[in-house]
Every structure is written in structure tokens, then in C-alpha cells.
Motif scaffolding. Structure first.
Motif, mmCIF file in Angstrom:
data_model
loop_
_atom_site.group_PDB
_atom_site.id
_atom_site.type_symbol
_atom_site.label_atom_id
_atom_site.label_comp_id
_atom_site.label_asym_id
_atom_site.label_seq_id
_atom_site.Cartn_x
_atom_site.Cartn_y
_atom_site.Cartn_z
ATOM 1 N N TYR A 1 0.807 -1.221 0.000
ATOM 2 C CA TYR A 1 0.000 0.000 0.000
ATOM 3 C C TYR A 1 0.840 1.271 0.000
ATOM 4 O O TYR A 1 0.395 2.338 -0.445
ATOM 5 N N PHE A 2 2.064 1.215 0.507
ATOM 6 C CA PHE A 2 2.915 2.401 0.632
ATOM 7 C C PHE A 2 3.557 2.822 -0.680
ATOM 8 O O PHE A 2 4.146 3.901 -0.766
ATOM 9 N N GLU A 3 3.447 1.991 -1.714
ATOM 10 C CA GLU A 3 4.002 2.338 -3.015
ATOM 11 C C GLU A 3 3.095 3.369 -3.699
ATOM 12 O O GLU A 3 1.931 3.117 -3.955
ATOM 13 N N ARG A 4 3.644 4.540 -3.996
ATOM 14 C CA ARG A 4 2.818 5.625 -4.516
ATOM 15 C C ARG A 4 2.473 5.482 -5.993
ATOM 16 O O ARG A 4 1.613 6.199 -6.503
ATOM 17 N N ASP A 5 3.150 4.597 -6.702
ATOM 18 C CA ASP A 5 2.906 4.477 -8.137
ATOM 19 C C ASP A 5 1.940 3.349 -8.499
ATOM 20 O O ASP A 5 1.840 2.949 -9.660
ATOM 21 N N ILE A 6 1.203 2.828 -7.522
ATOM 22 C CA ILE A 6 0.211 1.793 -7.813
ATOM 23 C C ILE A 6 -0.906 2.397 -8.668
ATOM 24 O O ILE A 6 -1.433 3.466 -8.361
ATOM 25 N N ASN A 7 -1.284 1.708 -9.742
ATOM 26 C CA ASN A 7 -2.345 2.176 -10.622
ATOM 27 C C ASN A 7 -3.087 0.974 -11.194
ATOM 28 O O ASN A 7 -2.689 -0.176 -10.944
ATOM 29 N N PRO A 8 -4.176 1.186 -11.932
ATOM 30 C CA PRO A 8 -4.944 0.041 -12.455
ATOM 31 C C PRO A 8 -4.108 -0.949 -13.257
ATOM 32 O O PRO A 8 -4.317 -2.163 -13.182
ATOM 33 N N GLN A 9 -3.141 -0.454 -14.006
ATOM 34 C CA GLN A 9 -2.315 -1.363 -14.804
ATOM 35 C C GLN A 9 -1.446 -2.240 -13.913
ATOM 36 O O GLN A 9 -1.123 -3.384 -14.274
ATOM 37 N N GLY B 1 1.812 5.902 1.447
ATOM 38 C CA GLY B 1 1.471 5.914 0.026
ATOM 39 C C GLY B 1 0.860 7.191 -0.501
ATOM 40 O O GLY B 1 0.537 7.270 -1.700
ATOM 41 N N PHE B 2 0.685 8.205 0.360
ATOM 42 C CA PHE B 2 0.144 9.476 -0.118
ATOM 43 C C PHE B 2 1.281 10.333 -0.683
ATOM 44 O O PHE B 2 2.428 10.224 -0.261
ATOM 45 N N TYR B 3 0.942 11.219 -1.615
ATOM 46 C CA TYR B 3 1.967 12.039 -2.239
ATOM 47 C C TYR B 3 2.514 13.095 -1.287
ATOM 48 O O TYR B 3 3.681 13.464 -1.359
ATOM 49 N N ASP B 4 1.645 13.595 -0.424
ATOM 50 C CA ASP B 4 2.081 14.604 0.540
ATOM 51 C C ASP B 4 1.029 14.724 1.638
ATOM 52 O O ASP B 4 -0.030 14.071 1.596
ATOM 53 N N LEU B 5 1.322 15.557 2.624
ATOM 54 C CA LEU B 5 0.396 15.743 3.739
ATOM 55 C C LEU B 5 -0.926 16.373 3.305
ATOM 56 O O LEU B 5 -1.988 15.952 3.788
ATOM 57 N N PRO B 6 -0.943 17.359 2.402
ATOM 58 C CA PRO B 6 -2.237 17.898 1.959
ATOM 59 C C PRO B 6 -3.158 16.829 1.379
ATOM 60 O O PRO B 6 -4.373 16.870 1.592
ATOM 61 N N GLN B 7 -2.604 15.852 0.649
ATOM 62 C CA GLN B 7 -3.446 14.791 0.111
ATOM 63 C C GLN B 7 -4.019 13.923 1.234
ATOM 64 O O GLN B 7 -5.208 13.565 1.216
ATOM 65 N N LEU B 8 -3.192 13.587 2.227
ATOM 66 C CA LEU B 8 -3.688 12.826 3.374
ATOM 67 C C LEU B 8 -4.762 13.611 4.118
ATOM 68 O O LEU B 8 -5.810 13.066 4.490
ATOM 69 N N ASN B 9 -4.527 14.899 4.344
ATOM 70 C CA ASN B 9 -5.520 15.745 5.006
ATOM 71 C C ASN B 9 -6.847 15.722 4.258
ATOM 72 O O ASN B 9 -7.923 15.604 4.859
ATOM 73 N N LYS B 10 -6.762 15.849 2.937
ATOM 74 C CA LYS B 10 -7.967 15.894 2.103
ATOM 75 C C LYS B 10 -8.802 14.635 2.290
ATOM 76 O O LYS B 10 -10.019 14.719 2.527
ATOM 77 N N TYR B 11 -8.188 13.476 2.161
ATOM 78 C CA TYR B 11 -8.943 12.228 2.237
ATOM 79 C C TYR B 11 -9.409 11.924 3.657
ATOM 80 O O TYR B 11 -10.507 11.400 3.850
ATOM 81 N N MET B 12 -8.591 12.239 4.650
ATOM 82 C CA MET B 12 -9.004 12.010 6.030
ATOM 83 C C MET B 12 -10.237 12.844 6.360
ATOM 84 O O MET B 12 -11.192 12.355 6.975
ATOM 85 N N TYR B 13 -10.209 14.108 5.948
ATOM 86 C CA TYR B 13 -11.340 14.983 6.264
ATOM 87 C C TYR B 13 -12.579 14.557 5.482
ATOM 88 O O TYR B 13 -13.693 14.540 6.020
ATOM 89 N N GLU B 14 -12.378 14.199 4.225
ATOM 90 C CA GLU B 14 -13.501 13.781 3.392
ATOM 91 C C GLU B 14 -14.149 12.505 3.922
ATOM 92 O O GLU B 14 -15.385 12.392 3.963
ATOM 93 N N MET B 15 -13.336 11.546 4.352
ATOM 94 C CA MET B 15 -13.863 10.247 4.759
ATOM 95 C C MET B 15 -14.337 10.217 6.205
ATOM 96 O O MET B 15 -15.310 9.544 6.527
ATOM 97 N N PHE B 16 -13.637 10.952 7.106
ATOM 98 C CA PHE B 16 -13.941 10.829 8.530
ATOM 99 C C PHE B 16 -14.235 12.134 9.240
ATOM 100 O O PHE B 16 -14.464 12.144 10.442
ATOM 101 N N GLY B 17 -14.204 13.236 8.504
ATOM 102 C CA GLY B 17 -14.625 14.495 9.105
ATOM 103 C C GLY B 17 -13.607 15.161 9.991
ATOM 104 O O GLY B 17 -13.921 16.142 10.667
ATOM 105 N N MET B 18 -12.366 14.672 10.002
ATOM 106 C CA MET B 18 -11.326 15.312 10.800
ATOM 107 C C MET B 18 -9.963 15.048 10.172
ATOM 108 O O MET B 18 -9.743 13.994 9.576
#
Length: 245
Positions: free
Chosen positions: A148-156, A213-230
């Protein structure tokens, strides 16, 4: 073939003596107490001395549990468990409040008045029809769990492992789990980020984002807030009060 998958789109937390401000998120959420009734405001409605609630995604709420312990379950809405929970709401119903332990036991069919993490997850999974997962699906789950920590995982990436086209593999995974490979990967990364946030106080949130596996902290912040509200910062601030499963 296996009959169950690891990480079935549930992130469960135990919170002790915690107050959470008004927020909303994209997951179904179940909040239950094992000991002391608590107060919550849900969609602007004050609910005093309750034992728990189940809410749909995007429903605003807050909890005040200054004493006792809350078990919190966040569930991907398009997973098989999320879809099963969706069927329990009336057409015009956004939330369900439990005023007693007996109401919770009857609703979740736990067979006991204990509502710890393991008991409720077992009860939720037992409501689902038996599924014999395709070995290619379980192979993808195992791959995500270890990479999961590999950032280049994609459908292919997945298609090359099981020798299916990305579109066919996506269809197969959604057919058997109710949700998508990308969501499964995201939930796995979020779970690991939450765990590290709560268990490693010396690790910076930026390092946690990179290590999961996130590109940076802003991306982690975005998904954490979107999914769990904090954001993760809010969890780290309360890390003495919360445990993740």
C-alpha cells in the motif's frame, strides 16, 4: 478460494472521554457505548442520554462523551457492508438512534449486550451473504496489504499481476466487494495512516503521509477529512484517548 477479505472497508476506533466537534464525512458511521450513555447532535437534533446511533454519509453530527467509552465504526458506503446498512433506513431517514442496549442488540443481532469492536464487526459481517471470492480478487487484496505504501500503484499494476485488462479486473472486484480497487487501496492507506498517527507520536504527519502511500500531507488531510470528518492533526492531538483496530 477464500470466504472473506482482509480489511472489509471498516475502520474502527475506541474513544475514551472524548468530545468531537460538528462534522460530516463520506462514510456510514456507527457509534455505540459499552458503558455510559452520551449526548449527540445529529442533523441539528439534540439526542440526550443515548446508547448509540447509525448515520448515513454527509449527515452533520457531534458527540459529547466526557465520561465512558465510545466504539466508532466508519464504513465505506459502496462496500457490501455499506450497502447492507443502507437497506436498513426508511426512505426519508438519515439516522437511527438507539436509546437502550436492547435496541442495539435487536438491530445488530449481536446475541449479547456487549458492543465491543470485535463483537459488532462479527455481527455486521454475519449479515452478508456468503461469498466465495475469486482468487484474483484475493490476490489483489494481498498485494494491497503488503504494498500500500508504493505511490505508483495504478490500475495497470493490478492488471499485470493477474493478467486481466484493467476494466475487467475493476468489474470483477466491484462485483465481489461492492466497491472499487482504488477505494480499497485508499481505505488501506487511511487505516495505516490513522494507526501510525495514534501509535507513533514522534513521527511527523508529513512522514506518515509519505510512509502510507500518499503524495504529501495535503493529500492525506484531504482524504481524512472527506472520509472521517477530521484531519490527522485532530487525531494526533487526542492520541491518548483513541485506539484504532
Amino acid at each position: 478460494m477464500k470466504n472473506q477479505l482482509n480489511n472489509p472497508f471498516i475502520l474502527a476506533l475506541t474513544a475514551h472521554n472524548l468530545t468531537v466537534e460538528i462534522h460530516k464525512h463520506s462514510a456510514y458511521q456507527i457509534v455505540l457505548t459499552n458503558d455510559t450513555p452520551f449526548t449527540s447532535t445529529i442533523n441539528g437534533q439534540l439526542c440526550k442520554n443515548i446508547y448509540g446511533f447509525l448515520i448515513k454519509p454527509q449527515v452533520t453530527h457531534l458527540c459529547v462523551a466526557e465520561k465512558g467509552t465510545l466504539n466508532v465504526f466508519n464504513i465505506e458506503p459502496y462496500s457490501t457492508i455499506g450497502l447492507e446498512l443502507a437497506n436498513r433506513f426508511a426512505a426519508d431517514q438519515d439516522y437511527i438512534v438507539f436509546h437502550s442496549e436492547n435496541e442495539m442488540e435487536a438491530f445488530f443481532q449481536t446475541g449479547t449486550n456487549r458492543f465491543d469492536i470485535d463483537t459488532l464487526i462479527t455481527a455486521l459481517v454475519s449479515q452478508l451473504p456468503a461469498t466465495h471470492y475469486d482468487e484474483r480478487v484475493t490476490k489483489m487484496v494481498d498485494y494491497i496489504r503488503t504494498n500500500y505504501f508504493e505511490r505508483d500503484i495504478n490500475p495497470q499494476t493490478f492488471a499485470d499481476i493477474v493478467f486481466l485488462s484493467p476494466s475487467r479486473l475493476a468489474s470483477l472486484f466491484k462485483e465481489q466487494t461492492g466497491s472499487s480497487l482504488s477505494k480499497y487501496l485508499l481505505w488501506t492507506r487511511i487505516r495505516q495512516a490513522v494507526y501510525l498517527t495514534l501509535s507513533d507520536k514522534d513521527k511527523s504527519l508529513t512522514d506518515i503521509a509519505y510512509d502510507t502511500g500518499f503524495y504529501d500531507l495535503p493529500q492525506l488531510n484531504k482524504y481524512m477529512y472527506e472520509m472521517f470528518g477530521m484531519p490527522p492533526k485532530a487525531l494526533k492531538h487526542n492520541s491518548d484517548l483513541i485506539q484504532v483496530y
